[in-house]
Design an enzyme around this catalytic site. Structure first.
Site, PDB file in Angstrom:
ATOM      1  N   SER A 139     -12.566   2.093  -9.225  1.00 15.07           N
ATOM      2  CA  SER A 139     -12.152   2.072  -7.898  1.00 15.07           C
ATOM      3  C   SER A 139     -13.868   2.630  -7.412  1.00 15.07           C
ATOM      4  O   SER A 139     -14.197   3.389  -8.140  1.00 15.07           O
ATOM      5  CB  SER A 139     -11.193   3.737  -7.907  1.00 15.07           C
ATOM      6  OG  SER A 139     -11.007   3.778  -6.954  1.00 15.07           O
ATOM      7  N   TYR A 160      -9.807  11.532 -10.997  1.00 12.60           N
ATOM      8  CA  TYR A 160      -9.211  10.829 -11.120  1.00 12.60           C
ATOM      9  C   TYR A 160     -10.754   9.135 -11.534  1.00 12.60           C
ATOM     10  O   TYR A 160     -10.359   8.462 -11.459  1.00 12.60           O
ATOM     11  CB  TYR A 160      -8.653  10.003  -9.983  1.00 12.60           C
ATOM     12  CG  TYR A 160      -8.638   8.336  -8.869  1.00 12.60           C
ATOM     13  CD1 TYR A 160      -7.503   8.182  -9.640  1.00 12.60           C
ATOM     14  CD2 TYR A 160      -8.990   7.947  -8.139  1.00 12.60           C
ATOM     15  CE1 TYR A 160      -7.411   7.320  -9.765  1.00 12.60           C
ATOM     16  CE2 TYR A 160      -9.249   6.713  -7.877  1.00 12.60           C
ATOM     17  CZ  TYR A 160      -8.497   6.296  -8.405  1.00 12.60           C
ATOM     18  OH  TYR A 160      -7.866   5.104  -8.018  1.00 12.60           O
ATOM     19  N   LYS A 199       4.549   4.190  -2.098  1.00 15.59           N
ATOM     20  CA  LYS A 199       3.210   5.734  -2.621  1.00 15.59           C
ATOM     21  C   LYS A 199       3.386   7.109  -1.316  1.00 15.59           C
ATOM     22  O   LYS A 199       2.196   7.875  -1.771  1.00 15.59           O
ATOM     23  CB  LYS A 199       1.984   4.461  -2.490  1.00 15.59           C
ATOM     24  CG  LYS A 199       1.239   3.564  -3.165  1.00 15.59           C
ATOM     25  CD  LYS A 199       0.130   3.253  -3.194  1.00 15.59           C
ATOM     26  CE  LYS A 199      -0.478   4.003  -3.671  1.00 15.59           C
ATOM     27  NZ  LYS A 199      -1.921   3.452  -3.535  1.00 15.59           N
ATOM     28  N   ARG A 230     -14.665   4.875   5.870  1.00 14.76           N
ATOM     29  CA  ARG A 230     -14.812   4.491   4.880  1.00 14.76           C
ATOM     30  C   ARG A 230     -13.975   2.604   5.072  1.00 14.76           C
ATOM     31  O   ARG A 230     -13.950   2.311   6.204  1.00 14.76           O
ATOM     32  CB  ARG A 230     -12.858   4.853   4.446  1.00 14.76           C
ATOM     33  CG  ARG A 230     -13.216   6.455   3.819  1.00 14.76           C
ATOM     34  CD  ARG A 230     -13.598   6.676   2.973  1.00 14.76           C
ATOM     35  NE  ARG A 230     -12.626   7.752   2.492  1.00 14.76           N
ATOM     36  CZ  ARG A 230     -11.871   8.801   1.204  1.00 14.76           C
ATOM     37  NH1 ARG A 230     -10.441   7.743   2.209  1.00 14.76           N
ATOM     38  NH2 ARG A 230     -11.570  10.241   1.943  1.00 14.76           N
TER      39      ARG A 230
HETATM   40  N1  LIG Z   1      -4.526   1.726  -3.139  1.00 19.72           N
HETATM   41  C1  LIG Z   1      -5.953   1.473  -3.260  1.00 19.72           C
HETATM   42  O1  LIG Z   1      -6.515   1.905  -1.965  1.00 19.72           O
HETATM   43  C2  LIG Z   1      -6.547   1.998  -4.487  1.00 19.72           C
HETATM   44  C3  LIG Z   1      -8.302   2.146  -4.806  1.00 19.72           C
HETATM   45  C4  LIG Z   1      -9.173   1.909  -5.559  1.00 19.72           C
HETATM   46  C5  LIG Z   1      -8.132   1.498  -7.309  1.00 19.72           C
HETATM   47  N2  LIG Z   1      -7.410   1.373  -6.712  1.00 19.72           N
HETATM   48  C6  LIG Z   1      -6.428   0.956  -8.357  1.00 19.72           C
HETATM   49  O2  LIG Z   1      -5.450   0.100  -7.971  1.00 19.72           O
HETATM   50  C7  LIG Z   1      -4.759   0.112  -9.194  1.00 19.72           C
HETATM   51  C8  LIG Z   1      -3.728   0.012  -8.668  1.00 19.72           C
HETATM   52  O3  LIG Z   1      -3.278   1.283  -7.500  1.00 19.72           O
HETATM   53  P1  LIG Z   1      -2.221   0.878  -6.172  1.00 19.72           P
HETATM   54  O4  LIG Z   1      -1.860   1.447  -4.809  1.00 19.72           O
HETATM   55  O5  LIG Z   1      -0.955   0.058  -6.070  1.00 19.72           O
HETATM   56  O6  LIG Z   1      -1.404   1.773  -6.169  1.00 19.72           O
HETATM   57  P2  LIG Z   1       0.437   2.195  -7.224  1.00 19.72           P
HETATM   58  O7  LIG Z   1       0.763   3.815  -6.888  1.00 19.72           O
HETATM   59  O8  LIG Z   1       1.489   2.025  -6.308  1.00 19.72           O
HETATM   60  O9  LIG Z   1       0.475   1.039  -8.509  1.00 19.72           O
HETATM   61  C9  LIG Z   1       0.493   1.690  -9.751  1.00 19.72           C
HETATM   62  C10 LIG Z   1       1.446   1.682 -10.844  1.00 19.72           C
HETATM   63  O10 LIG Z   1       1.767   1.951 -12.140  1.00 19.72           O
HETATM   64  C11 LIG Z   1       2.490   2.206 -12.568  1.00 19.72           C
HETATM   65  N3  LIG Z   1       2.132   3.151 -13.525  1.00 19.72           N
HETATM   66  C12 LIG Z   1       1.593   4.595 -13.326  1.00 19.72           C
HETATM   67  N4  LIG Z   1       1.051   5.298 -14.560  1.00 19.72           N
HETATM   68  C13 LIG Z   1       2.033   4.384 -15.080  1.00 19.72           C
HETATM   69  C14 LIG Z   1       1.814   4.397 -16.920  1.00 19.72           C
HETATM   70  N5  LIG Z   1       1.892   5.388 -17.388  1.00 19.72           N
HETATM   71  N6  LIG Z   1       2.948   3.303 -17.339  1.00 19.72           N
HETATM   72  C15 LIG Z   1       3.464   2.869 -17.552  1.00 19.72           C
HETATM   73  N7  LIG Z   1       3.016   2.536 -15.615  1.00 19.72           N
HETATM   74  C16 LIG Z   1       2.818   3.417 -15.131  1.00 19.72           C
HETATM   75  C17 LIG Z   1       3.443   2.757 -11.616  1.00 19.72           C
HETATM   76  O11 LIG Z   1       4.611   3.535 -11.484  1.00 19.72           O
HETATM   77  C18 LIG Z   1       2.878   2.585 -10.059  1.00 19.72           C
HETATM   78  O12 LIG Z   1       3.193   1.608  -9.671  1.00 19.72           O
HETATM   79  C19 LIG Z   1      -4.168   1.300  -9.496  1.00 19.72           C
HETATM   80  O13 LIG Z   1      -5.377   1.575 -10.369  1.00 19.72           O
HETATM   81  C20 LIG Z   1      -5.318   2.878  -8.372  1.00 19.72           C
HETATM   82  O14 LIG Z   1      -5.504   3.647  -9.224  1.00 19.72           O
HETATM   83  C21 LIG Z   1      -6.425   1.287  -5.635  1.00 19.72           C
END
Ligand SMILES: NC(=O)c1ccc[n+]([C@@H]2O[C@H](COP(=O)([O-])OP(=O)(O)OC[C@H]3O[C@@H](n4cnc5c(N)ncnc54)[C@H](O)[C@@H]3O)[C@@H](O)[C@H]2O)c1
Length: 335
Positions: A139, A160, A199, A230
């Site tokens: 991230s 985080y 979300k 950003r």
């Molecule tokens: N969306 C963004 O802007 C962004 C930016 C930087 C990094 N990320 C990273 O990208 C990845 C995906 O993010 P996203 O935006 O799709 O978020 P999201 O919350 O929609 O997806 C994460 C998924 O992981 C699942 N999850 C959480 N804890 C879990 C566990 N213990 N076991 C199994 N499943 C679990 C959640 O139910 C969710 O569906 C994450 O690792 C997040 O940190 C996202």
């Protein structure tokens, strides 16, 4: 549209967090382009439980997977038994590790580190055992207070961001070994686009401002939002980066952004133009000062050079593509 020459049709692909925003988009990328691929989604889905900040503990939602024809497993990546079963019952070619506590404002450090850091290493061991390539979500939050958005200049300022730095550190440790898989960490900047709606408050401000505007409300921005910039990236470019990360021999950690910082004010201006509704703007104090990024802009030179990544969406294009889905959600989901 596909992003490289790899034929995923004969491949077995694990997507952790596949019921979430980015994971479900990946699942449909494979289903739509490589219908013979075996895609396994693991996600703990939402339980209704909340963290001390009032947000849900996990955001996975079945609606993100409506129409998905692959395998869906509801399970927690912290559960060693689940991981053992994944290791024994499948032979993965690729692991796209998206599962995480994705809410940057969570203060439960114990669960954050366990879920984001320790479970990542466990999954990495499965990848090594299966000879599967690992592509995982890091991230931009790793940069925190840094003013240089280039790998090596991380300065996380919340739990985080710290957890994602620790994932990257694990990666560097493993890359010292002579592995026959590649490990690619992708530092996503601020992602927006279809399938983020569930979300809730942690979805991008694009969809949140859009729905405020469609409700006839005046969009609420933090004070000084014209100076909060950003790197906002459309989901399709994030999928592109993930797929290009599958090309062999590209281990490393890469930024995934547009390379161009834009303000929150810009988002509202574009939305007001696209939605043809303009009720002005309201400014509220920023409650997150101290653990907040006021400026991010990805340096994407090495991502371009090593992964062949090329972002295709300026913010104007991304929002324009997203508008029909924003309107559908507003009609069908927003109360
Ligand atoms: N969306 C963004 O802007 C962004 C930016 C930087 C990094 N990320 C990273 O990208 C990845 C995906 O993010 P996203 O935006 O799709 O978020 P999201 O919350 O929609 O997806 C994460 C998924 O992981 C699942 N999850 C959480 N804890 C879990 C566990 N213990 N076991 C199994 N499943 C679990 C959640 O139910 C969710 O569906 C994450 O690792 C997040 O940190 C996202």
């Amino acid at each position: 549209m596909t992003f490289n020459d790899i034929d995923f049709n004969s491949k077995t692909i694990l997507i952790t967090g596949g019921a979430g925003f980015i994971g479900s988009n990946l699942a449909f990328y494979f289903q739509n382009n490589f219908p013979m691929a075996k895609v396994v989604v693991v996600d703990c889905f939402r339980s209704g439980e909340i963290f001390s900040n009032g947000n849900l503990k996990s955001f996975g939602h079945f609606k993100n997977l409506l129409g998905f024809k692959g395998i869906v497993i509801s399970g927690d990546i912290n559960d060693k038994k689940l991981l053992k079963n994944l290791k024994l019952n499948y032979k993965f070619d690729y692991i796209f590790h998206q599962a995480a506590i994705s809410d940057t404002t969570v203060s439960e450090q114990d669960l954050m580190i366990k879920t984001n850091v320790n479970a990542y290493e466990d999954l990495l061991k499965i990848a090594i055992n299966h000879k599967a390539n690992m592509i995982y979500a890091s991230s931009a939050a790793t940069y925190g207070d840094s003013d240089r958005f280039e790998v090596g200049y991380e300065r996380a300022n919340n739990a985080y961001g710290f957890s994602k730095v620790m994932m990257d550190n694990i990666t560097y440790e493993y890359l010292k070994k002579d592995l026959d898989i590649s490990i690619v960490g992708l530092k996503y900047f601020n992602v927006y686009g279809p399938k983020e709606f569930y979300k809730n408050k942690t979805a991008s401000m694009v969809v949140q401002f859009a729905h405020q505007i469609l409700k006839g409300l005046t969009p609420k921005l933090f004070e000084g939002s014209d100076k909060i910039l950003r790197d906002f990236i459309y989901i399709e470019d994030v999928i592109q980066a993930n797929i290009k990360a599958c090309n062999p021999k590209q281990s490393g950690i890469y930024n995934v952004g547009t390379g161009k910082a834009r303000s929150f004010e810009d988002i509202v201006n574009i939305l007001q133009k696209e939605l043809e509704i303009d009720k002005g703007k309201e400014y509220i104090p920023n409650p997150f000062i101290g653990a907040y990024q006021f400026f991010t802009e990805a340096n994407i030179e090495s991502t371009k050079e090593n992964l062949g990544y090329k972002p295709r969406y300026e913010m104007e294009d991304g929002i324009k593509s997203y508008i029909p889905e924003i309107k559908r959600l507003f009609k069908e989901e927003v109360k």
